[in-house]
Design a protein around this motif. Structure first.
Motif, mmCIF file in Angstrom:
data_model
loop_
_atom_site.group_PDB
_atom_site.id
_atom_site.type_symbol
_atom_site.label_atom_id
_atom_site.label_comp_id
_atom_site.label_asym_id
_atom_site.label_seq_id
_atom_site.Cartn_x
_atom_site.Cartn_y
_atom_site.Cartn_z
ATOM 1 N N ILE A 103 0.832 -1.197 0.000
ATOM 2 C CA ILE A 103 0.000 0.000 0.000
ATOM 3 C C ILE A 103 0.869 1.251 0.000
ATOM 4 O O ILE A 103 0.459 2.313 -0.480
ATOM 5 N N VAL A 104 2.105 1.146 0.500
ATOM 6 C CA VAL A 104 3.014 2.289 0.495
ATOM 7 C C VAL A 104 3.332 2.711 -0.936
ATOM 8 O O VAL A 104 3.249 3.893 -1.294
ATOM 9 N N THR A 105 3.697 1.758 -1.798
ATOM 10 C CA THR A 105 4.029 2.097 -3.165
ATOM 11 C C THR A 105 2.776 2.474 -3.949
ATOM 12 O O THR A 105 2.837 3.297 -4.861
ATOM 13 N N ARG A 106 1.640 1.899 -3.606
ATOM 14 C CA ARG A 106 0.376 2.288 -4.251
ATOM 15 C C ARG A 106 0.045 3.742 -3.949
ATOM 16 O O ARG A 106 -0.535 4.453 -4.778
ATOM 17 N N LEU A 107 0.430 4.232 -2.776
ATOM 18 C CA LEU A 107 0.073 5.577 -2.343
ATOM 19 C C LEU A 107 1.246 6.551 -2.412
ATOM 20 O O LEU A 107 1.210 7.600 -1.784
ATOM 21 N N GLY A 108 2.291 6.206 -3.162
ATOM 22 C CA GLY A 108 3.317 7.199 -3.422
ATOM 23 C C GLY A 108 4.711 6.954 -2.894
ATOM 24 O O GLY A 108 5.588 7.786 -3.076
ATOM 25 N N SER A 109 4.965 5.846 -2.202
ATOM 26 C CA SER A 109 6.315 5.459 -1.769
ATOM 27 C C SER A 109 6.910 6.325 -0.656
ATOM 28 O O SER A 109 8.114 6.314 -0.438
ATOM 29 N N LYS A 110 6.076 7.090 0.059
ATOM 30 C CA LYS A 110 6.537 7.820 1.233
ATOM 31 C C LYS A 110 5.588 7.555 2.394
ATOM 32 O O LYS A 110 4.370 7.479 2.198
ATOM 33 N N PHE A 111 6.155 7.429 3.580
ATOM 34 C CA PHE A 111 5.318 7.382 4.776
ATOM 35 C C PHE A 111 6.156 7.803 5.973
ATOM 36 O O PHE A 111 7.392 7.792 5.930
ATOM 37 N N SER A 112 5.477 8.199 7.026
ATOM 38 C CA SER A 112 6.162 8.553 8.265
ATOM 39 C C SER A 112 5.276 8.197 9.439
ATOM 40 O O SER A 112 4.051 8.104 9.308
ATOM 41 N N TYR A 113 5.900 7.974 10.585
ATOM 42 C CA TYR A 113 5.145 7.777 11.814
ATOM 43 C C TYR A 113 5.805 8.587 12.913
ATOM 44 O O TYR A 113 7.013 8.817 12.912
ATOM 45 N N CYS A 114 4.982 9.038 13.838
ATOM 46 C CA CYS A 114 5.482 9.817 14.972
ATOM 47 C C CYS A 114 4.878 9.241 16.239
ATOM 48 O O CYS A 114 3.650 9.106 16.358
ATOM 49 N N VAL A 115 5.733 8.868 17.177
ATOM 50 C CA VAL A 115 5.299 8.315 18.455
ATOM 51 C C VAL A 115 5.820 9.225 19.554
ATOM 52 O O VAL A 115 7.038 9.368 19.737
ATOM 53 N N GLY A 116 4.907 9.860 20.277
ATOM 54 C CA GLY A 116 5.299 10.808 21.300
ATOM 55 C C GLY A 116 5.479 10.202 22.667
ATOM 56 O O GLY A 116 6.316 10.640 23.450
ATOM 57 N N ARG A 176 0.837 9.256 15.370
ATOM 58 C CA ARG A 176 0.200 9.371 14.062
ATOM 59 C C ARG A 176 1.000 8.707 12.952
ATOM 60 O O ARG A 176 2.197 8.477 13.070
ATOM 61 N N LEU A 177 0.290 8.430 11.867
ATOM 62 C CA LEU A 177 0.849 7.817 10.672
ATOM 63 C C LEU A 177 0.464 8.672 9.476
ATOM 64 O O LEU A 177 -0.688 9.090 9.349
ATOM 65 N N SER A 178 1.434 8.954 8.594
ATOM 66 C CA SER A 178 1.171 9.693 7.362
ATOM 67 C C SER A 178 1.726 8.922 6.182
ATOM 68 O O SER A 178 2.783 8.300 6.280
ATOM 69 N N PHE A 179 1.036 8.947 5.053
ATOM 70 C CA PHE A 179 1.594 8.385 3.830
ATOM 71 C C PHE A 179 1.047 9.110 2.616
ATOM 72 O O PHE A 179 0.020 9.782 2.670
ATOM 73 N N GLY A 180 1.779 9.007 1.499
ATOM 74 C CA GLY A 180 1.431 9.715 0.280
ATOM 75 C C GLY A 180 2.601 10.540 -0.217
ATOM 76 O O GLY A 180 3.526 10.865 0.534
ATOM 77 N N ASP A 181 2.573 10.917 -1.506
ATOM 78 C CA ASP A 181 3.677 11.662 -2.103
ATOM 79 C C ASP A 181 3.869 13.042 -1.490
ATOM 80 O O ASP A 181 4.954 13.610 -1.565
#
Length: 455
Positions: free
Chosen positions: A248-261, A272-277
């Motif tokens: 799903i990462v490559t389907r949605l643009g090959s970028k993602f990030s997560y932040c754990v506080g 939170r989780l973010s993904f997309g170009d």
């Protein structure tokens, strides 16, 4: 033969239809909440768990995760691929850390899935499936009720197809995931739309996402009853489909990030989780390495209180080339190759000798102290992990990244000795937005309060 894949939530109420934005191009970004299993609104939250209970689970799950990563790393490609997708290890959701909520289909059906950066295929339980008890608390996806559901037809790319009960009935492409723990997930490949609730109260529709519609689960502890599947964020595995198509990462643009506080605050709502170009990858970067879909980095040093420790360069070369260093969201503790671990342990012990009272170790953790992390570890020098290349990125772990509370009055160094590979676990990643760019092959490390991240 069937195609095969890998495995390693935040239940808050998404209000899914205030504002829905369809995905029309790759220039987009989805940011949704990560649900820690101990989050107080999680369906898996157990208020009766003690500090010792949680600590025991952290240690057990970290060891299980290392066993999985080591097994995948040790296998040659032809040995780890069973019918197309690598065999993986799942130890049951009691060991998994994060979950994601989203909806699938039209009309949308809410789902709760494990998040795993060590696997790539999204799969969900689709009744009639076995076992899928109707009173389990999960919201199953009844695919035949979705207007946008489409099973993948059987083509020459498929290693295994469904049997036709009638000569004119179309055959569908099947997947099978064989886990190293003996569990399996079987079903058909299909596409349908996904709906993600965003952190600003809107929703984004992602059409025609490939997923596995699971009709059969075998083996113990595959999933808790409330959890309906697995959402993988790996960079693509060896399968019968074109490389990366299952991700799903490559389907949605090959970028993602997560932040754990925070992992210790069960009411912290900003993981939170973010993904997309359009994901902003900010901070210092270090080269990213992919192996069987898993993510690896290289270190050149470790510091304590800003002082670089005397770890010989050849140790990091061995860790990076022969042993490897995994950057993993599915492991909680820091696993360190034994020659580096001994130096870190000795330096912590030296600095703590005048301010903390050492107590017998709580196996397998080797260095423990009397008191609580919150009170007694205040002011202890921070642990720094220094990565090669790029901007010489670093992770600096404070007391909550360095120590784990093992009982009401005992805390220990949150690191495990390893004779195989080293793992940068999620505890030392707290307080960072960790971004992955699978095109540029970089990992970005941004030290920030997750609450301050935009959208």
């Amino acid at each position: 033969m069937a195609a095969r894949t890998s495995i390693p939530l935040f239940p808050f109420s998404f209000v899914f239809f205030f504002s829905i934005s369809p995905l029309t191009s790759h220039c987009f970004k989805i940011t949704t909440q990560l649900i820690h299993r101990d989050f107080h609104l999680s369906p898996l939250y157990n208020a009766s768990l003690t500090a010792a209970d949680r600590a025991g689970r952290i240690v057990e799950s970290s060891l299980a995760r290392r066993a999985y990563l080591s097994a995948v790393d040790d296998d040659e490609p032809e040995d780890s691929i069973v019918g197309g997708i690598e065999a993986r290890l799942v130890w049951g959701t009691k060991y998994n850390i994060f979950y994601v909520r989203f909806s699938i289909g039209q009309p949308p059906v809410k789902q709760l899935a494990l998040l795993d950066t060590g696997s790539d295929l999204l799969w969900l339980k689709c009744p009639p499936c076995s076992p899928c008890p109707v009173d389990s608390g999960a919201t199953f996806f009844y695919s035949f009720e979705s207007k946008t559901y489409s099973p993948r037809p059987c083509t020459t790319a498929c290693k295994k197809c469904t049997e036709s009960w009638w000569p004119k009935s179309p055959k569908h492409c099947m997947y099978t995931i064989d886990y190293l723990g003996g569990q399996t997930s079987e079903g058909v490949y299909a596409t349908d739309q996904l709906v993600f609730g965003t952190t600003d109260g809107r929703c984004t529709v992602v059409p025609k996402v490939l997923f596995g519609c699971c009709s059969k689960l075998t083996g113990a502890n595959v999933l808790d009853a409330q959890v309906n599947g697995v959402l993988g964020l790996a960079g693509g595995s060896y399968s019968s489909l074109p490389r990366g198509e299952e991700s799903i990462v490559t389907r949605l643009g090959s970028k993602f990030s997560y932040c754990v506080g925070s992992l210790s605050d069960v009411s912290y709502p900003h993981n939170r989780l973010s993904f997309g170009d359009a994901v902003d990858l900010v901070g210092d970067w270090t080269p990213l390495y992919l192996d069987y879909g898993n993510y690896y980095v290289q270190m050149f040093g470790i510091s304590l209180g800003g002082k670089m420790l005397d770890i010989k360069p050849y140790v990091f070369r061995k860790m990076s080339i022969r042993k490897k260093i995994a950057m993993d969201s599915g492991t909680e503790l820091f696993h360190l190759y034994t020659e580096a671990f001994d130096v870190v342990k000795a330096e912590v012990q030296k600095l703590a000798s005048s301010v903390l009272t050492e107590v017998p170790p709580v196996s397998p953790l080797e260095l423990c102290y009397k008191g609580t992390v919150d009170k007694d570890a205040t002011g202890f020098p921070a642990l720094g992990l220094h990565f090669v290349g790029g901007d010489q990125a670093e992770l600096v772990a404070d007391k909550f990244g360095m120590f784990v509370q093992m009982d009401v009055d005992i805390f220990c160094l949150a690191a495990l000795r390893s004779e195989s590979l080293s793992i940068v676990g999620i505890m030392v990643q707290q307080g960072y937005n960790v971004g992955f760019d699978l095109r540029a092959m970089k990992v970005y490390l941004q030290n920030i309060d997750c609450e301050l991240l935009q959208g």
